[in-house]
Design a protein around this motif. Structure first.
Motif, PDB file in Angstrom:
ATOM      1  N   ASP A 110       0.963  -1.213   0.018  1.00  0.00           N
ATOM      2  CA  ASP A 110       0.032  -0.173  -0.028  1.00  0.00           C
ATOM      3  C   ASP A 110       0.855   1.013   0.181  1.00  0.00           C
ATOM      4  OD1 ASP A 110      -2.115   1.849   0.288  1.00  0.00           O
ATOM      5  OD2 ASP A 110      -2.937   1.246   2.120  1.00  0.00           O
ATOM      6  N   PRO A 111       0.737   1.999  -0.939  1.00  0.00           N
ATOM      7  CA  PRO A 111       1.531   3.354  -0.959  1.00  0.00           C
ATOM      8  C   PRO A 111       1.564   4.111   0.180  1.00  0.00           C
ATOM      9  CG  PRO A 111       0.703   3.086  -3.062  1.00  0.00           C
ATOM     10  CD  PRO A 111      -0.009   2.171  -2.126  1.00  0.00           C
ATOM     11  N   ASP A 112       0.175   4.127   0.748  1.00  0.00           N
ATOM     12  CA  ASP A 112       0.146   4.853   1.909  1.00  0.00           C
ATOM     13  C   ASP A 112       0.612   4.156   3.242  1.00  0.00           C
ATOM     14  OD1 ASP A 112      -1.109   6.883   0.517  1.00  0.00           O
ATOM     15  OD2 ASP A 112      -3.121   6.033   0.768  1.00  0.00           O
ATOM     16  N   LYS A 113       0.985   3.100   3.228  1.00  0.00           N
ATOM     17  CA  LYS A 113       1.298   2.359   4.300  1.00  0.00           C
ATOM     18  C   LYS A 113       2.970   1.760   4.296  1.00  0.00           C
ATOM     19  CE  LYS A 113      -3.295   1.201   5.997  1.00  0.00           C
ATOM     20  NZ  LYS A 113      -3.980   0.004   6.330  1.00  0.00           N
ATOM     21  N   ARG A 142       5.566  -0.489   1.766  1.00  0.00           N
ATOM     22  CA  ARG A 142       5.855  -1.162   0.360  1.00  0.00           C
ATOM     23  C   ARG A 142       7.435  -1.798   0.427  1.00  0.00           C
ATOM     24  NH1 ARG A 142       5.217   2.765  -4.557  1.00  0.00           N
ATOM     25  NH2 ARG A 142       7.021   3.838  -3.163  1.00  0.00           N
TER      26      ARG A 142
END
Length: 558
Positions: free
Chosen positions: A187-190, A192
């Motif tokens: 997830d790019p918001d969490k 990677r």
């Protein structure tokens, strides 16, 4: 079991126990399930595997295989649903290994007391507020810092199995997975993680009732782990506050009453002395210390107030002086100076070397060895009892003069390397030579030049080769026309080398009708491309006839 320490001996640093009740910054942690979930997210949101079945776009599900499910897959070779139907298309995966990544060198030294961490400052918080009151009082707000421990970098390996009914469906899924090789999965918001897709292996299984296409491949991830734990009352994210500042000034806001009397006594009849400060004193504040400072001059140093105690009650002015002036323009004299090196201009002198350029006017006498690491230019005369030279490379320039090596014929002079001689002549044992010839044909025939090995070898090889070719020539020819005293042959004689006798009648043998012809009555002559045999009829005793057969054996050119 060992006996626990008494409570008084237990060490607990309460400096780490900040209250996190109202803190909106949580503890950072990265677990194995977070890495597993990043694969699930990447397949669902980015790769989005799907197949076209009967005109419909069917999404291919991705499942994490538990140990029981994986064992069943290994046993049966496929997956079934609750109705015992084979599930296809489907992708299953499991984590097969976790290894420490040694390519990222970091060591927190102790998990209970990590020494490596990232530090972050919170830009705004409850304790980091700006208000007018704080600005008026000149107060600086506290700052919040958070230290996040360094994670452990690991390499994780996952095994994937894909089942489809048709090879076309399998190709569509494999192409998308291969294209995502090297991307950051998650997830790019969490979180990677860098991925690497390994090789694929395909298997097609056909039975009476089912047809399955299966592909196995492995994926390796570059991950990191930061467990959510409590190591020695610490979390992975620790909060720190800057200390408050204490400002001490000379302002007072109360009246101070001082009853003067003897030590330990207060008497009512003694007058009371009341002092009240209504404003801030202006000027210097005197401070008196109990243990003062005494300055005492040392060797070569004189103090104007030598041995005077300074406790702050009165000012003491000290003047320091030495025995001589040491300005940059003065001449300073020392009895002896000890130092690791001495720098004079651009030249450095130390205990065993001189770095830089130095000019000496006068004589230099040494009682030991004199070593020169660079070049030595001597414009005068060198007088020595013995010379030992070892050249790695050398360049010598003579202005003029002659050089003599040795004084008797039994002297031996050894040279290692190349010898370059430029002269008009040189002499060996009273024989003078003026050069070395490399003429391979020896046409100069010089008596004052020495030939090289190459010239001799080339000349000999040429002469021997030409002579050998000439000696090997031996051909048989038959006469073409015959007159009474002459027989003609269509042939050319071979040319003898310069060092040999020219080709003549003695190089041939002639037979007439099988009978040997005596040489005394024969002569040969080359006329263009015709070889002529001339016969002295009186000497040989007969005439030649046109139907005679005359053979010639000898040095024909071909």
């Amino acid at each position: 079991m060992s006996k626990p320490l008494p409570r008084k001996q237990r060490v607990l640093n309460r400096g780490y126990l900040y209250s996190r009740t109202a803190d909106d910054v949580g503890d950072l942690s990265v677990n194995l399930i977070d890495i597993d979930s990043s694969i699930q997210f990447y397949f669902d949101e980015v790769i989005q595997p799907s197949v076209e079945d009967n005109g419909e776009n069917v999404k291919v599900p991705l499942m994490y295989a538990s140990p029981e499910r994986w064992k069943a897959i290994q046993r049966d070779g496929f997956m079934r649903d609750r109705k015992r139907q084979i599930i296809t298309p489907v992708i299953v995966y499991r984590r097969t290994s976790v290894e420490r990544d040694d390519t990222v060198p970091q060591d927190k030294l102790d998990a209970n007391n990590p020494n490596l961490f990232y530090s972050f400052e919170k830009k705004y918080s409850r304790s980091h507020r700006y208000d007018n009151f704080g600005l008026q009082q000149g107060l600086l707000p506290q700052k919040e810092y958070y230290n996040v421990m360094f994670p452990d970098y690991v390499n994780l390996t996952y095994e994937f199995i894909v089942w489809t009914t048709y090879m076309e469906h399998m190709n569509n899924i494999v192409e998308k997975v291969v294209y995502s090789d090297g991307a950051y999965w998650g997830d790019p918001d969490k979180l990677r993680f860098r991925s690497r897709v390994e090789s694929f292996s395909d298997v097609t299984e056909v039975s009476d009732v089912e047809r399955l296409v299966r592909t196995n491949f492995t994926v390796s991830l570059k991950g990191y782990l930061l467990p959510k734990g409590n190591f020695d009352h610490r979390s992975t994210t620790q909060k720190f506050l800057t200390p408050k500042k204490v400002i001490i000034g000379s302002e007072v806001d109360r009246t101070v009453t001082n009853n003067v009397g003897r030590a330990g006594q207060f008497r009512e009849d003694l007058a009371s002395s009341t002092s009240q400060v209504t404003s801030t004193p202006v000027g210097d504040v005197d401070v008196t210390v109990t243990n003062g400072i005494i300055f005492i001059g040392g060797t070569g140093i004189t103090l104007s107030q030598d041995g005077v105690l300074f406790d702050g009650s009165t000012a003491v002015t000290q003047t320091l002086s030495i025995g001589q002036s040491v300005a940059t323009s003065d001449n300073v004299t020392f009895n002896q100076v000890s130092a690791s090196s001495l720098v004079l201009g651009d030249t450095t002198f130390d205990s065993n070397s001189i770095t830089g350029n130095i000019n000496i006017t006068g004589s230099v006498t040494t009682t030991g060895n004199f070593n020169i690491n660079g070049d030595a230019v001597i414009e005068g005369t060198i007088t020595a009892q013995e010379f030992h030279t070892e050249f790695v490379s050398s360049s010598i320039l003579f202005a003029s003069g002659s050089t003599q090596l040795g004084d008797t014929i039994d002297d031996i002079h050894n040279f290692t390397g190349s010898l370059f001689v430029s002269a008009s002549s040189f002499e060996i044992n009273n024989t003078s030579f003026n050069g070395i010839s490399n003429d391979t044909s020896l046409t100069d025939s010089s008596q004052t030049e020495v030939v090289t090995e190459h010239a001799v070898k080339s000349y000999v090889d040429s002469e021997v080769s030409e002579a050998n070719s000439y000696f090997r020539k031996q051909f048989v020819k038959t006469s073409s026309t015959i007159t009474t005293a002459t027989a003609s042959f269509t042939a050319v004689t071979a040319s003898a080398p310069i060092s040999l006798t020219a080709t003549g009648e003695n190089d041939f043998v002639f037979f007439v009708n099988g009978q040997y012809m005596e040489h005394d009555a024969l002569q040969v002559e080359q006329s263009g491309s015709v070889f002529l045999l001339k016969v002295d009829n009186d000497s040989i005793g007969y005439d030649l006839e046109s139907d005679d057969e005359i053979l010639a054996i000898g040095k024909f050119d071909s």
